[in-house]
Design an enzyme around this catalytic site. Sequence first.
Site, mmCIF file in Angstrom:
data_model
loop_
_atom_site.group_PDB
_atom_site.id
_atom_site.type_symbol
_atom_site.label_atom_id
_atom_site.label_comp_id
_atom_site.label_asym_id
_atom_site.label_seq_id
_atom_site.Cartn_x
_atom_site.Cartn_y
_atom_site.Cartn_z
ATOM 1 N N SER A 67 8.895 16.465 2.927
ATOM 2 C CA SER A 67 9.594 15.191 3.270
ATOM 3 C C SER A 67 10.218 15.407 1.857
ATOM 4 C CB SER A 67 9.162 14.794 3.466
ATOM 5 O OG SER A 67 8.242 13.552 3.148
ATOM 6 N N SER B 109 5.815 6.805 4.994
ATOM 7 C CA SER B 109 4.624 6.530 3.883
ATOM 8 C C SER B 109 3.704 6.564 4.380
ATOM 9 C CB SER B 109 5.583 5.497 2.939
ATOM 10 O OG SER B 109 4.256 5.273 1.658
ATOM 11 N N LEU C 92 -1.624 9.469 2.620
ATOM 12 C CA LEU C 92 -2.304 10.776 2.699
ATOM 13 C C LEU C 92 -4.235 10.368 3.665
ATOM 14 C CD1 LEU C 92 -3.220 12.994 -0.403
ATOM 15 C CD2 LEU C 92 -3.328 13.620 1.776
ATOM 16 N N CYS D 229 3.206 15.706 -1.858
ATOM 17 C CA CYS D 229 2.941 14.364 -1.303
ATOM 18 C C CYS D 229 3.694 13.737 -2.487
ATOM 19 C CB CYS D 229 1.567 14.052 -1.081
ATOM 20 S SG CYS D 229 1.712 12.612 -0.385
ATOM 21 N N LYS E 90 2.559 23.974 -0.722
ATOM 22 C CA LYS E 90 3.837 23.474 -0.104
ATOM 23 C C LYS E 90 3.985 22.501 -1.223
ATOM 24 C CE LYS E 90 5.417 21.170 3.595
ATOM 25 N NZ LYS E 90 4.404 20.614 4.505
ATOM 26 N N ASN F 14 -1.258 21.173 -0.979
ATOM 27 C CA ASN F 14 -0.036 20.475 -1.096
ATOM 28 C C ASN F 14 -0.087 19.676 -3.237
ATOM 29 O OD1 ASN F 14 1.500 18.354 -0.128
ATOM 30 N ND2 ASN F 14 0.751 17.275 1.127
ATOM 31 N N LYS G 228 -3.941 17.773 9.045
ATOM 32 C CA LYS G 228 -3.414 16.946 7.916
ATOM 33 C C LYS G 228 -4.086 17.006 6.033
ATOM 34 C CE LYS G 228 -1.629 13.413 6.488
ATOM 35 N NZ LYS G 228 -0.300 13.214 5.937
#
Length: 311
Positions: free
Chosen positions: A195, A70, A73, A131, A165, A128, A45
Amino acid sequence: MVSTSTRIGSFHFDNCLMNAAGVYCFSKEELEAIDTSAAGSFVTKTATLEARQGNPEPRYVDTDLGSINSMGLPNLGIDYYLDYVTQLQDTPNSKNHFLSLVGMSPEDTHTILKKVQDSAYKGLVELNLSCPNVPGKPQIAYDFETTDQLLAEVFSYYKKPLGVKLPPYFDIVHFDQAAAIFNKYPLTFVNCINSIGNGLVISDETVVIKPKDGFGGIGGDYVKPTALANVHAFYKRLNPTIAIIGTGGVRTGRDAFEHILCGASMVQIGTILHQEGPEAFTRITKELQDIMSEKGYQSLEDFRGKLQYLS
Ligand code: RRO
């Protein structure tokens, strides 16, 4: 005979399928379930400097065609995941792994990456940049100037293998602009896609998740065409030293095959893993192998990136 093994940078994986960040990766127990499955690797994660609770529930819902989330994080903090992957890398016959991370500010991101740089961890890191679910924080990779500046700063001190990402892009000009930035840096991989941000799913007259009045990241069947387009667009534009990880809409071996055909070296599974559990890796691997056998392909190199166009 048929092999689904692959490489990302100098790292070997016996299977090209793995989890997508966010699914089966919150705790050591979940990560171990992936590690002991048919998956070739796992990603943690996305970790922040400090642990986070995330957004209020309900914050993830499966739908007929995919999922909306949603989560905001939620994670156990960088030390938890960094310690775990560092410990695993020293166990005999360990698979190679991915540590996902991002700070809640550029300063936090640098603090985290410096911690990883100074640690004994030798594996892959995924930064990432996409997000979609933290209220008030836009997806970093939609701001090209910020992304360029962040990567310039990161690569001034970070010398271990690093990838990013990415969110989905929807315009050819944006593929060109984003690729021009990523080609300036010694990235080991890019992962397409996170996503599709800020969709809305309604049941009767009401949204299905609580945070952000129901707005959330969309995954699953809805996103496969967008994911394939992003994988292929970056495959065509990026330096060949930058591997592509394909994520989005993979529920069958055929979906994984299409990601590889578009240029993916590794394929991540999110929504369907959440719905089916780690046994999904056994099923999807078998389906991919069957397609490869039928077509006479023995390795991913036989068809990776070889998407055909209509003349
Ligand atoms: O935690 C989340 O809400 C989340 C993250 Br960090 C992400 O990268 N993608 C996503 O769909 N959800």
